[in-house]
Design a protein around this motif. Structure first.
Motif, PDB file in Angstrom:
ATOM      1  N   ASN A  43       0.806  -1.223   0.000  1.00 32.30           N
ATOM      2  CA  ASN A  43       0.000   0.000   0.000  1.00 32.30           C
ATOM      3  C   ASN A  43       0.836   1.269   0.000  1.00 32.30           C
ATOM      4  O   ASN A  43       0.301   2.353   0.185  1.00 32.30           O
ATOM      5  N   ARG A  44       2.124   1.119  -0.228  1.00 36.19           N
ATOM      6  CA  ARG A  44       2.960   2.319  -0.351  1.00 36.19           C
ATOM      7  C   ARG A  44       2.522   3.113  -1.570  1.00 36.19           C
ATOM      8  O   ARG A  44       2.267   2.564  -2.638  1.00 36.19           O
ATOM      9  N   TRP A  45       2.468   4.415  -1.387  1.00 34.59           N
ATOM     10  CA  TRP A  45       1.991   5.299  -2.446  1.00 34.59           C
ATOM     11  C   TRP A  45       2.790   5.115  -3.733  1.00 34.59           C
ATOM     12  O   TRP A  45       2.229   5.045  -4.815  1.00 34.59           O
ATOM     13  N   SER A  46       4.107   5.036  -3.633  1.00 35.16           N
ATOM     14  CA  SER A  46       4.948   4.925  -4.827  1.00 35.16           C
ATOM     15  C   SER A  46       4.654   3.637  -5.600  1.00 35.16           C
ATOM     16  O   SER A  46       4.557   3.655  -6.830  1.00 35.16           O
ATOM     17  N   PHE A  47       4.510   2.540  -4.897  1.00 35.33           N
ATOM     18  CA  PHE A  47       4.201   1.263  -5.547  1.00 35.33           C
ATOM     19  C   PHE A  47       2.837   1.318  -6.217  1.00 35.33           C
ATOM     20  O   PHE A  47       2.681   0.946  -7.381  1.00 35.33           O
ATOM     21  N   ARG A  48       1.844   1.804  -5.490  1.00 30.64           N
ATOM     22  CA  ARG A  48       0.482   1.826  -6.023  1.00 30.64           C
ATOM     23  C   ARG A  48       0.349   2.794  -7.191  1.00 30.64           C
ATOM     24  O   ARG A  48      -0.329   2.507  -8.169  1.00 30.64           O
ATOM     25  N   ALA A  49       1.001   3.962  -7.107  1.00 31.45           N
ATOM     26  CA  ALA A  49       0.925   4.937  -8.199  1.00 31.45           C
ATOM     27  C   ALA A  49       1.604   4.389  -9.448  1.00 31.45           C
ATOM     28  O   ALA A  49       1.083   4.532 -10.567  1.00 31.45           O
ATOM     29  N   ALA A  50       2.762   3.745  -9.284  1.00 33.35           N
ATOM     30  CA  ALA A  50       3.459   3.149 -10.433  1.00 33.35           C
ATOM     31  C   ALA A  50       2.617   2.041 -11.054  1.00 33.35           C
ATOM     32  O   ALA A  50       2.520   1.922 -12.287  1.00 33.35           O
ATOM     33  N   HIS A  51       1.978   1.257 -10.226  1.00 34.54           N
ATOM     34  CA  HIS A  51       1.136   0.163 -10.712  1.00 34.54           C
ATOM     35  C   HIS A  51      -0.070   0.700 -11.478  1.00 34.54           C
ATOM     36  O   HIS A  51      -0.379   0.231 -12.583  1.00 34.54           O
ATOM     37  N   LEU A  52      -0.738   1.681 -10.918  1.00 32.48           N
ATOM     38  CA  LEU A  52      -1.895   2.284 -11.586  1.00 32.48           C
ATOM     39  C   LEU A  52      -1.483   2.958 -12.894  1.00 32.48           C
ATOM     40  O   LEU A  52      -2.154   2.810 -13.919  1.00 32.48           O
ATOM     41  N   ALA A  53      -0.368   3.656 -12.875  1.00 35.67           N
ATOM     42  CA  ALA A  53       0.110   4.329 -14.095  1.00 35.67           C
ATOM     43  C   ALA A  53       0.443   3.313 -15.182  1.00 35.67           C
ATOM     44  O   ALA A  53       0.132   3.535 -16.367  1.00 35.67           O
ATOM     45  N   ALA A  54       1.049   2.198 -14.818  1.00 35.73           N
ATOM     46  CA  ALA A  54       1.431   1.185 -15.806  1.00 35.73           C
ATOM     47  C   ALA A  54       0.203   0.638 -16.530  1.00 35.73           C
ATOM     48  O   ALA A  54       0.181   0.569 -17.762  1.00 35.73           O
ATOM     49  N   ILE A  55      -0.833   0.266 -15.791  1.00 35.64           N
ATOM     50  CA  ILE A  55      -2.014  -0.289 -16.459  1.00 35.64           C
ATOM     51  C   ILE A  55      -2.788   0.809 -17.168  1.00 35.64           C
ATOM     52  O   ILE A  55      -3.376   0.572 -18.222  1.00 35.64           O
ATOM     53  N   ALA A  56      -2.770   2.022 -16.649  1.00 33.40           N
ATOM     54  CA  ALA A  56      -3.459   3.129 -17.322  1.00 33.40           C
ATOM     55  C   ALA A  56      -2.844   3.398 -18.696  1.00 33.40           C
ATOM     56  O   ALA A  56      -3.569   3.641 -19.672  1.00 33.40           O
ATOM     57  N   ILE A  57      -1.531   3.327 -18.786  1.00 37.27           N
ATOM     58  CA  ILE A  57      -0.853   3.525 -20.077  1.00 37.27           C
ATOM     59  C   ILE A  57      -1.241   2.423 -21.055  1.00 37.27           C
ATOM     60  O   ILE A  57      -1.537   2.686 -22.227  1.00 37.27           O
TER      61      ILE A  57
END
Length: 144
Positions: A43-57
């Motif tokens: 639930n670390r912000w950096s991990f979750r943001a990177a994960h969300l950004a990857a699938i969003a792209i």
């Protein structure tokens, strides 16, 4: 001047591409399981943001009908090496077989969109941790 190792670079791009796919798929699995098992890192912000950004792209590329830049780069490197896509080493061959399937574009767009919605649902169900940064000179009131 020596020629660049295009084939090796193509295999490297393929391996990076595969690692990103594992990150997107494995990341969602880790988020769900990690929240069940109380793993704080999921639930670390950096991990979750990177994960969300990857699938969003990925979803955005599929909606816009764009080819993945990693796929395009890999194919260009293979062409520069003078090899066809199927003329690679053992590991590259199997990575290629795992990553690329034959299906109509809409199937991939739908699959990416559904997976993106699952990631968004995980974001809502298991929100990322808010950073609890305190100012260095802030002191707690001890009530004395």
């Amino acid at each position: 001047m020596p020629t660049p190792p295009y084939r090796l670079l193509a295999d490297l791009v393929l391996a990076i591409h595969f690692a990103l796919v594992l990150f997107v798929i494995g990341g969602l699995v880790a988020i769900v399981i990690g929240n069940r098992l109380s793993w704080p890192w999921v639930n670390r912000w950096s991990f979750r943001a990177a994960h969300l950004a990857a699938i969003a792209i990925v979803v955005l590329e599929s909606w816009l009908g764009l080819a993945c830049p990693l796929t395009t780069l890999e194919m260009w490197l293979r062409a520069q090496a003078g090899t066809a896509v199927h003329e690679q080493g053992f590991v590259a061959y199997w990575l290629q077989r795992l990553l690329f399937y034959e299906a109509p574009a809409w199937v991939f767009g739908l699959a990416y969109t559904v997976f993106g919605l699952l990631v968004a649902a995980a974001w809502w169900r298991f929100p990322p941790a808010r950073s609890a940064r305190r100012r260095p000179h802030a002191r707690r009131n001890s009530g004395i």
